[in-house]
Write an enzyme that holds these catalytic residues in place. Structure first.
Site, mmCIF file in Angstrom:
data_model
loop_
_atom_site.group_PDB
_atom_site.id
_atom_site.type_symbol
_atom_site.label_atom_id
_atom_site.label_comp_id
_atom_site.label_asym_id
_atom_site.label_seq_id
_atom_site.Cartn_x
_atom_site.Cartn_y
_atom_site.Cartn_z
ATOM 1 N N ASP A 144 0.827 -1.202 0.000
ATOM 2 C CA ASP A 144 0.000 0.000 0.000
ATOM 3 C C ASP A 144 0.864 1.257 0.000
ATOM 4 O O ASP A 144 1.930 1.299 0.614
ATOM 5 C CB ASP A 144 -0.893 -0.016 1.246
ATOM 6 C CG ASP A 144 -1.873 1.134 1.284
ATOM 7 O OD1 ASP A 144 -2.710 1.213 0.374
ATOM 8 O OD2 ASP A 144 -1.803 1.953 2.221
ATOM 9 N N GLU B 226 1.098 0.154 -4.829
ATOM 10 C CA GLU B 226 0.068 1.119 -5.211
ATOM 11 C C GLU B 226 0.686 2.509 -5.306
ATOM 12 O O GLU B 226 1.074 3.092 -4.297
ATOM 13 C CB GLU B 226 -1.060 1.128 -4.170
ATOM 14 C CG GLU B 226 -2.139 2.161 -4.468
ATOM 15 C CD GLU B 226 -2.664 2.875 -3.232
ATOM 16 O OE1 GLU B 226 -3.728 3.492 -3.330
ATOM 17 O OE2 GLU B 226 -1.993 2.834 -2.176
#
EC number: 2.4.1.19
Length: 718
Positions: free
Chosen positions: A263, A291
């Site tokens: 993330d 991401e």
């Protein structure tokens, strides 16, 4: 000629009759696909997989006894900010009843499995919980509302038995929401180590967190060293934090996970992340993607650099934006889609490793009441047959809708296997394992106008051709279509589900046909390879002594030679050799980027470029330079005597531009870099404005890096 080609296809593609629409029972991937590169045990390569992203809490409640109690739980799931009860047992139940296998999914990307805060947080009168998994408190324990460590192990074991890989979401950027001046807010961002308190956000005397306020996202530096909203931002230049996350991820790797989705990689130092990835690849290498949010299909230099240099792949937001613009929003046409594929293939060194998707939990779902189902089905077909590793967001196959958080994270509405979207996925997903053109192939546009796109994927002698007409009312006459398909008649793999047709090829020339309004068709040819052809090398970087997996076709059964640049690797350094997969130990060569080749039976393969060999184990070091004044247009860069510092180049491989706004302020500059551990470095800074280079004077600076942990070296411009 076609009869011969047809025999090759039938003999080399076990799933041919299934793809053609026959009613064969679906077997797990491990049973269907004999090739080593397609096996569930191949953790380094996901090119042959289809990922299904599931929000664990929103999927299925398989064990009501582990649900939270009180204000944190809503069993009806009408309040989407609360826990709804989904857990790992629910996933196990759907694995066992073959929902995922029938869908064609071979990898599950689950919510971050770690222990999250138990406190609820009131934002603007609305109670919020950590159902999403991104408010961690202890990265070495499980979220009890998802299950125990035993439950997690059962999930992994059950999935593997069905030929399904497990990817965990992992968020080392931050812990949980915190307020500097209010220790009673939530849980004060506290971090625990298997139940033992490491530290909290307030009174952070050990420097475990950043305390620079919230980011306004104006610059890359601002987003890295300031808080992401109110989340307690971790200081990765702290040795305790560095060690903690290396140990934490190893715990989950040892549980058997097959992949990691990281993330918020845009909001952590790239140097620290590269050093962290090196530790993962030295322990148990798995496919890892991050991401890095982008809001358009336009190129972004920092995003591209990260994808090419960090050691991990990325979620392909450029692909996502283009697909949504063309199929969902009607704001661009097929030429834009083709341009995106061309541009990303040029920008990303390993474009086939980028993870493609049409929606996820951080954006409006693709499907709305205004979006025709056929447009969703076409977007799915395009994603499943395009380059990259496709990821499907849970519920897409059930036409789940929802704009924004939390409506885009709704409860799984049903598990129907009769929707057209389910049918499209189930017919196309197996192609990634049966036809290497889909998994590894190049992409070439073959016919195009504003509404119609026909493209070809090709790997060796295997070919797939895909035709999409996004115009839902007007058919298009297709003439002068040339492909690499051998002579013969080809049936639509989709079996006409999206109004596709069969075609006839004569020496690659396709007889004229009409592509129906709203139609999508897929035609494919699979052939065996006698020439060694590399499709994938994973991981994309490693140090000498690490084992790397080379996947492809035509390697044969007799052990040959693997080349890293001009260095030949033979004998026992090649730990396994099969026709579709080779495992080889990285040789003791200098750090840098290398082309990997295979020689089998006297024939050399294609080159797989840009494989990074590290100089050794890595540590993250912050380089700080004081009193470096610059003129307008100048920036500060760093280079030095190892490949990780650019080997004295002032070009693209040098480090920078350095930062000068958050941790330190101009004229002090800094940058976090992954460098070899326990090594004496020589380095210098220089000023750069376009092609104009100004070196600092004096002798080279020297610094001996630690054998573990992190470090900071500070010098003055000379």
């Amino acid at each position: 000629m076609f009869q011969m080609a047809k025999r090759v296809l039938l003999s080399t593609t076990l799933t041919f009759s299934l793809l053609a629409g026959s009613a064969l029972p679906f077997l797990p991937a491990s049973a269907i696909y004999a090739d080593a590169d397609t096996a569930v045990t191949n953790k380094q390569n996901f090119s042959t997989d289809v990922i299904y992203q599931v929000f664990t809490d929103r999927f299925l409640d398989g064990n009501p006894s582990n649900n939270p109690t009180g204000a944190a739980f809503d069993g009806t799931c009408s309040n989407l900010k609360l826990y709804c009860g989904g857990d790992w047992q629910g996933l196990v139940n759907k694995i066992n009843d073959n929902y995922f296998s029938d869908l064609g999914v071979t990898a599950l990307w689950i919510s971050q499995p770690v222990e999250n805060i138990f406190a609820t947080i009131n934002y603007s009168g609305v109670t919020n919980t950590a159902y999403h998994g991104y408010w961690a408190r202890d990265f070495k324990k499980t979220n009890p509302y998802f299950g125990t460590m035993t439950d997690f192990q059962n999930l992994v074991t059950t999935a593997h038995a069905k030929g399904i890989k497990i990817i965990i979401d992992f968020a080392p950027n931050h812990t949980s929401p915190a307020m500097e001046t209010d220790t009673s807010f939530a849980e004060n961002g506290k971090l625990y180590d298997n139940g033992n308190l490491v530290g909290g956000y307030t009174n952070d005397t050990n420097g475990y967190f950043h305390h620079n306020g919230g980011s306004d996202f104006s610059t890359l530096e601002n987003g890295i060293y300031k808080n992401l909203y109110d989340l307690a931002d971790l200081n990765h230049n702290n040795s305790t934090i560095d060690t903690y996350f290396k140990d934490a991820i190893k715990l989950w790797l040892d549980m058997g996970v097959d992949g990691i989705r990281v993330d918020a990689v845009k909001h952590m130092p790239q140097g620290w992340q590269k050093n962290w990835m090196s530790s993962i690849y030295a322990h148990k290498p798995v496919f890892t993607f991050g991401e890095w949010f982008l809001g358009s299909a336009a190129p972004d230099a920092d995003n591209t650099d990260f994808a090419n240099e960090s050691g991990m792949s990325l979620l392909d937001f450029r692909f996502n934006s283009a697909v949504r613009n063309v199929f969902r929003d009607n704001t661009s046409n097929m030429y834009a889609l083709d341009s995106m594929l061309t541009a990303t293939a040029a920008d990303y060194n390993q474009v086939n490793d980028q993870v493609t998707f049409i929606d996820n939990h951080d954006m409006d779902r693709f499907k709305t009441s205004a979006v025709n189902n056929r447009r969703l089905e076409q977007a799915l077909a395009f994603t499943l047959t395009s380059r990259g590793v496709p990821a499907i967001y849970y519920g897409t196959e059930q036409y789940l809708t929802g704009n924004g958080d939390p409506d885009n994270r709704g409860k799984m509405p049903s598990f129907s296997k009769s929707t057209t979207a389910f049918n499209v996925i189930s017919k196309l997903a197996p192609l990634r394992k049966s036809n290497p053109a889909i998994a590894y192939g190049s992409t070439q546009q073959r016919w195009i106008n504003n509404d119609v796109y026909i493209y070809e994927r090709k790997f060796g002698k295997s070919v797939a051709v895909v035709a999409v007409n996004r115009n839902l009312t007007t058919p298009t006459s297709i003439t002068n279509l040339n492909t690499s398909l051998p002579s013969g008649t080809y049936t639509d793999v989709l079996g006409g589900v999206l109004n596709g047709n069969n075609i006839t090829s004569s020496g690659g020339n396709i007889s004229s046909f009409t592509l129906a309004a709203g139609a999508t068709a897929v035609w494919q040819y699979t052939a065996s390879e006698t020439t060694p052809t590399i499709g994938h090398v994973g991981p994309v970087m490693g140090k000498p002594g690490n084992v790397v997996t080379i996947d492809g076709r035509g390697f044969g059964s007799a052990k040959g030679t693997v080349y890293f640049g001009t260095t030949a690797v033979t004998g026992s350094a090649i730990t396994s050799w099969e026709d579709t997969q080779i495992k080889v130990t990285i040789p003791p060569v200098a750090g840098g980027d290398y082309a990997v080749k295979v020689a089998a039976n006297g024939v050399n393969s294609n080159a797989y470029n840009d494989f990074t060999i590290l100089s050794g184990d890595q540590v993250s070091v912050r380089f700080v330079i004081n009193n470096a004044t610059t003129a307008l247009g100048e920036n500060i860069y760093l280079t030095g005597n190892v490949s990780e510092l650019g080997n004295w180049t002032t070009g693209a491989a040098s480090i920078g531009p350095a930062f000068n706004q958050v941790i330190h302020a101009y004229p002090t500059w800094y940058y976090d870099v992954s460098v070899p551990a326990g090594k004496q470095l020589e380095f210098k800074f220089f000023k750069k404005n376009g092609a104009t280079i100004t070196w600092e004077g004096g002798s080279n600076h020297t610094f001996t890096t630690p054998t573990s942990g992190t470090a900071t070296v500070t010098i003055n411009w000379q």
